[in-house]
Scaffold this active site. Structure first.
Site, PDB file in Angstrom:
ATOM      1  N   ALA A 116       0.858  -1.191   0.000  1.00 40.99           N
ATOM      2  CA  ALA A 116       0.000   0.000   0.000  1.00 40.99           C
ATOM      3  C   ALA A 116       0.887   1.231   0.000  1.00 40.99           C
ATOM      4  CB  ALA A 116      -0.907   0.009   1.230  1.00 40.99           C
ATOM      5  N   ALA A 158       2.709   7.701   3.871  1.00 39.39           N
ATOM      6  CA  ALA A 158       3.633   6.585   4.058  1.00 39.39           C
ATOM      7  C   ALA A 158       3.269   5.442   3.125  1.00 39.39           C
ATOM      8  CB  ALA A 158       3.588   6.115   5.514  1.00 39.39           C
ATOM      9  N   VAL A 192       3.638   0.858   2.909  1.00 42.68           N
ATOM     10  CA  VAL A 192       3.778  -0.316   3.766  1.00 42.68           C
ATOM     11  C   VAL A 192       4.402  -1.464   2.984  1.00 42.68           C
ATOM     12  CG1 VAL A 192       2.558  -1.961   5.241  1.00 42.68           C
ATOM     13  CG2 VAL A 192       1.754   0.403   5.083  1.00 42.68           C
ATOM     14  N   LYS A 216       5.699   0.138   8.032  1.00 41.30           N
ATOM     15  CA  LYS A 216       5.194   1.399   7.483  1.00 41.30           C
ATOM     16  C   LYS A 216       6.309   2.431   7.520  1.00 41.30           C
ATOM     17  CE  LYS A 216       1.191   4.491   7.993  1.00 41.30           C
ATOM     18  NZ  LYS A 216      -0.063   4.689   8.762  1.00 41.30           N
ATOM     19  N   ASP A 240     -11.019   6.214  11.561  1.00 41.48           N
ATOM     20  CA  ASP A 240     -10.863   5.983  10.120  1.00 41.48           C
ATOM     21  C   ASP A 240     -11.241   4.537   9.798  1.00 41.48           C
ATOM     22  OD1 ASP A 240     -10.296   6.683   7.518  1.00 41.48           O
ATOM     23  OD2 ASP A 240      -8.141   6.411   7.697  1.00 41.48           O
TER      24      ASP A 240
END
Length: 494
Positions: free
Chosen positions: A107, A112, A114, A128, A263
């Protein structure tokens, strides 16, 4: 002058990008065009768009919904930079930290990206890593946001919206995301909180020895994305049970702890092999103090009982609506908002929508913006979306009803009065030493303590030499006496 010139130049470039996106042909809505422009403007503007998606009171429901879909992903940065960042942070060759390190990121977001890896002791982890130069880019754009907020705040009509406070809140949330140690701490705190409830919701363990300001390493999660309903059913898990766990976990986070994952979109939720929900990505967290939690609970309780005057009184008591406004008019407005929603079948009722409509009405009565409540409402909206995805015919809050009833009994019945009195008594007790110190200092400043008519025993105690813990025992005795008196008075007044 230099600041104004720099920010004006930045505004011109922003204007060109906005003009380009809005001039492109096609049937896209304004919100979709704005989202595309914010993506082009970079990480700070992507985060700004996500923050604005919680402010339907400012930008309208349609645009808020469009900004909610703002993609927080960018092309990955080179793996060589990711590897170099890890080595710089830990002053150690990457090969001594990890047996394996996958060069292809799983991702890549605005702040950032990962990577999957295996530690030197054989644990599979998610690593991350912050984007290079991200802090400097944010600092530049945050200065622009503050500059604009200062200009907007000079207009009386916009002062109620607290633009500087909103930008400050946004800056604080971004600051936490730019130091991954804060995210690690948030994950650890949430894990400790939620572990006590045993409701099938967990958080990946943090590998603190492989975590720093620019690197966060956590347990790797092998799970089914919560939006993959077919895979969940194929694994013999009941979507309704998954939904119940989601509802109960959010309720516990918000009302019991006042610290919640803000989130909870489907990309951040997985179902593990035990059928438990696992949340990831703790960059955006919300906090509610005790009074805010009671405020929300009282509003919801008043709506469910259709006691709209009580809902209005809660707003006035909390000080959110100016005292000069009409309580009767506000009560009528609450009824106008709630009746169309409350009258629907239970599975169609959206608590998040109810709160959103309430905040809009309150704004018309010059209610001051409460950023933490807007974040909660947005979180509820996203979580309800997950719930409808799992089962569109079931209301997630109905599944959390037993827990909600227990919490209400604990905090609104006799137990609640005792707890509230104890909490107020504790606040009084904390202030007593300060008050007594003030008395002592005032007495000494007058030279003669009797000059201010203190009790003779108090004068004697103040003038006595401090032997061991004598003064502490005196303070403790006075504190205990005043706390008992205070608790008794509070209970009688209730």
């Amino acid at each position: 002058m230099l600041r104004s010139f720099r920010n004006t130049r930045r505004l011109v470039s922003i204007g060109f990008i906005l003009a380009y996106e809005f001039a492109l042909p096609g049937g896209r809505r304004k919100g979709q065009r704005l989202a595309a422009a914010l993506e082009r403007l970079g990480p700070a503007f992507i985060k700004l768009g996500q923050a604005l998606s919680t402010r339907s009171d400012l930008i309208g429901d349609e645009m808020a919904a469009d900004l909610s879909d703002l993609r927080d992903n960018l092309p990955p940065f080179p793996t060589a930079i990711a590897r170099a960042t890890i080595e710089e942070e830990f002053k150690t060759p990457l090969s001594s930290l990890f047996k394996e390190f996958d060069d292809t990121p799983i991702a890549a977001a605005s702040i950032a990206q990962v990577h999957k890896a295996i530690t030197s002791d054989g644990k599979t982890v998610a690593v991350k890593i912050l984007r290079p130069h991200i802090a400097a880019a944010f600092a530049r754009d945050m200065d622009l946001f503050y500059w604009l907020a200062e200009i907007i705040g000079q207009r009386a009509a916009w002062r109620r919206l607290k633009p500087l406070e909103v930008v400050k809140t946004f800056k604080e949330s971004v600051f936490f995301e730019l130091d991954l140690r804060f995210e690690a701490a948030a994950a650890t705190e949430l894990a400790e909180n939620i572990k006590a409830y045993e409701i099938g919701f967990r958080v990946p363990a943090v590998e603190w020895n492989l975590t720093s300001r620019r690197v966060l390493t956590t347990e790797w999660i092998d799970g089914i994305p919560i939006h993959d309903i077919a895979a969940i059913k194929a694994s013999h898990f009941d979507p309704d049970m998954i939904l119940a766990k989601a509802a109960q976990s959010l309720f516990s986070q918000v009302f019991k702890d006042g610290f919640f994952h803000a989130d909870l979109h489907p990309g951040n939720l997985f179902v593990d092999r035990q059928g438990d929900i696992v949340a990831v990505d703790f960059g955006i967290m919300g906090r509610l103090d005790w009074n805010s939690r009671l405020y929300i609970a009282e509003i919801l309780r008043g709506f469910m009982m259709q006691d709209y005057r009580h809902v209005a009184e809660v707003h006035f008591t909390a000080g959110y609506v100016p005292k000069g406004k009409s309580l009767e008019a506000f009560t009528q407005a609450c009824m106008a908002v709630a009746q169309p929603i409350i009258g629907k079948p239970l599975n169609e009722i959206s608590v998040a929508n109810l709160l959103g409509q309430m905040f809009k009405i309150a704004a018309e009565f010059e209610m001051e913006v409460q950023p933490q409540l807007l974040l909660l409402q947005k979180t509820m909206m996203v979580t309800e979306g997950v719930g409808r995805m799992l089962n569109p015919h079931l209301n997630m809050w109905e599944l959390a009803a037993p827990m909600m009833e227990d919490w209400a009994k604990e905090n609104f019945g006799i137990q609640g009065k005792i707890k509230d009195a104890a909490r107020q008594g504790y606040d009084i007790a904390r202030k007593i030493p300060i008050m007594l110190d003030y008395v002592e200092n005032a007495a000494k400043s007058f030279g003669d303590p009797q000059g201010i008519r203190l009790h003779p025993l108090t004068v004697e105690a103040l003038n006595a030499p401090i032997l061991g813990n004598q003064r502490q025992w005196l303070w403790l005795g006075w504190s205990a006496l005043l706390v008992v008196m205070g608790l008794g008075g509070i209970w009688l007044l209730k």
